[in-house]
Write a protein that holds these residues in place. Structure first.
Motif, PDB file in Angstrom:
ATOM      1  N   ASN A   1      22.586  45.327  40.538  1.00  0.00           N
ATOM      2  CA  ASN A   1      23.292  44.122  40.963  1.00  0.00           C
ATOM      3  C   ASN A   1      24.674  44.524  41.461  1.00  0.00           C
ATOM      4  O   ASN A   1      25.648  44.502  40.732  1.00  0.00           O
ATOM      5  N   PHE A   2      24.735  44.849  42.718  1.00  0.00           N
ATOM      6  CA  PHE A   2      25.950  45.378  43.330  1.00  0.00           C
ATOM      7  C   PHE A   2      27.058  44.335  43.387  1.00  0.00           C
ATOM      8  O   PHE A   2      28.211  44.639  43.176  1.00  0.00           O
ATOM      9  N   MET A   3      26.703  43.109  43.644  1.00  0.00           N
ATOM     10  CA  MET A   3      27.717  42.084  43.871  1.00  0.00           C
ATOM     11  C   MET A   3      28.473  41.721  42.592  1.00  0.00           C
ATOM     12  O   MET A   3      29.589  41.284  42.641  1.00  0.00           O
ATOM     13  N   GLN A   4      27.856  41.914  41.420  1.00  0.00           N
ATOM     14  CA  GLN A   4      28.523  41.547  40.188  1.00  0.00           C
ATOM     15  C   GLN A   4      28.916  42.763  39.353  1.00  0.00           C
ATOM     16  O   GLN A   4      29.294  42.613  38.198  1.00  0.00           O
ATOM     17  N   ALA A   5      28.848  43.951  39.924  1.00  0.00           N
ATOM     18  CA  ALA A   5      29.099  45.163  39.153  1.00  0.00           C
ATOM     19  C   ALA A   5      30.521  45.225  38.626  1.00  0.00           C
ATOM     20  O   ALA A   5      30.746  45.519  37.460  1.00  0.00           O
ATOM     21  N   GLY A   6      31.492  44.940  39.437  1.00  0.00           N
ATOM     22  CA  GLY A   6      32.874  45.056  38.997  1.00  0.00           C
ATOM     23  C   GLY A   6      33.592  43.735  38.959  1.00  0.00           C
ATOM     24  O   GLY A   6      34.816  43.703  38.975  1.00  0.00           O
ATOM     25  N   VAL A   7      32.869  42.636  38.921  1.00  0.00           N
ATOM     26  CA  VAL A   7      33.504  41.325  38.955  1.00  0.00           C
ATOM     27  C   VAL A   7      34.370  41.108  37.726  1.00  0.00           C
ATOM     28  O   VAL A   7      35.454  40.539  37.814  1.00  0.00           O
ATOM     29  N   GLY A   8      33.940  41.576  36.570  1.00  0.00           N
ATOM     30  CA  GLY A   8      34.736  41.411  35.357  1.00  0.00           C
ATOM     31  C   GLY A   8      36.092  42.079  35.480  1.00  0.00           C
ATOM     32  O   GLY A   8      37.112  41.510  35.089  1.00  0.00           O
ATOM     33  N   ASP A   9      36.108  43.277  36.035  1.00  0.00           N
ATOM     34  CA  ASP A   9      37.373  43.976  36.208  1.00  0.00           C
ATOM     35  C   ASP A   9      38.253  43.277  37.230  1.00  0.00           C
ATOM     36  O   ASP A   9      39.466  43.196  37.057  1.00  0.00           O
ATOM     37  N   ILE A  10      37.648  42.799  38.292  1.00  0.00           N
ATOM     38  CA  ILE A  10      38.424  42.101  39.316  1.00  0.00           C
ATOM     39  C   ILE A  10      39.016  40.831  38.739  1.00  0.00           C
ATOM     40  O   ILE A  10      40.162  40.484  39.019  1.00  0.00           O
ATOM     41  N   GLU A  11      38.252  40.138  37.914  1.00  0.00           N
ATOM     42  CA  GLU A  11      38.778  38.932  37.277  1.00  0.00           C
ATOM     43  C   GLU A  11      39.963  39.261  36.390  1.00  0.00           C
ATOM     44  O   GLU A  11      40.929  38.499  36.330  1.00  0.00           O
ATOM     45  N   LEU A  12      39.911  40.379  35.691  1.00  0.00           N
ATOM     46  CA  LEU A  12      41.037  40.777  34.851  1.00  0.00           C
ATOM     47  C   LEU A  12      42.283  41.052  35.682  1.00  0.00           C
ATOM     48  O   LEU A  12      43.393  40.676  35.299  1.00  0.00           O
ATOM     49  N   LEU A  13      42.106  41.712  36.795  1.00  0.00           N
ATOM     50  CA  LEU A  13      43.245  42.089  37.620  1.00  0.00           C
ATOM     51  C   LEU A  13      43.868  40.909  38.351  1.00  0.00           C
ATOM     52  O   LEU A  13      45.064  40.903  38.620  1.00  0.00           O
ATOM     53  N   THR A  14      43.050  39.922  38.712  1.00  0.00           N
ATOM     54  CA  THR A  14      43.558  38.809  39.502  1.00  0.00           C
ATOM     55  C   THR A  14      43.825  37.566  38.685  1.00  0.00           C
ATOM     56  O   THR A  14      44.215  36.540  39.238  1.00  0.00           O
TER      57      THR A  14
END
Length: 117
Positions: free
Chosen positions: A80-93
């Motif tokens: 699942n490429f689209m949700q692979a780093g979403v958690g980290d991006i949410e933390l950063l933004t």
């Protein structure tokens, strides 16, 4: 178009008049600079880049981009490429207080357990 031609004629006349009023020292410096430029001769034009360099650079850039995409795709959990780093991006933004994220594992556990409420 006529105003541009008139402007150019007026500018040419003003420069010619200013040239006639130059002092001897300025004329001597201009002649010396002209003589020096003539003695140096024409410079070689900058070496042109080979025509094949641009397409090769484009293909190399595209290859690198594809390689990065492939690494990200295959390293994603469950493909699942689209949700692979979403958690980290949410933390950063996130605009919330950073203290909220100290208990993030608890909130993720709470979300996953329907019986916890």
């Amino acid at each position: 178009m006529k105003t541009e031609d008139k402007f150019l004629q007026d500018a040419r006349r003003a420069l010619d008049a200013a040239e006639q009023n130059l002092d001897a020292g300025t004329v001597a410096r201009l002649r010396a600079a002209r003589r020096q430029a003539i003695e140096q001769g024409p410079h070689k034009p900058a070496r042109a880049r080979p025509g094949w360099l641009l397409p090769v650079g484009g293909f190399a850039t595209a290859g690198i981009a594809l390689a990065v995409a492939a690494v990200l795709w295959f390293s994603a959990p469950n493909g699942n490429f689209m949700q692979a780093g979403v958690g980290d991006i949410e933390l950063l933004t996130a605009q919330e207080n950073p203290d909220f994220f100290t208990e993030l594992e608890f909130y993720e556990w709470l979300e996953g357990n329907e019986n916890a409420v």
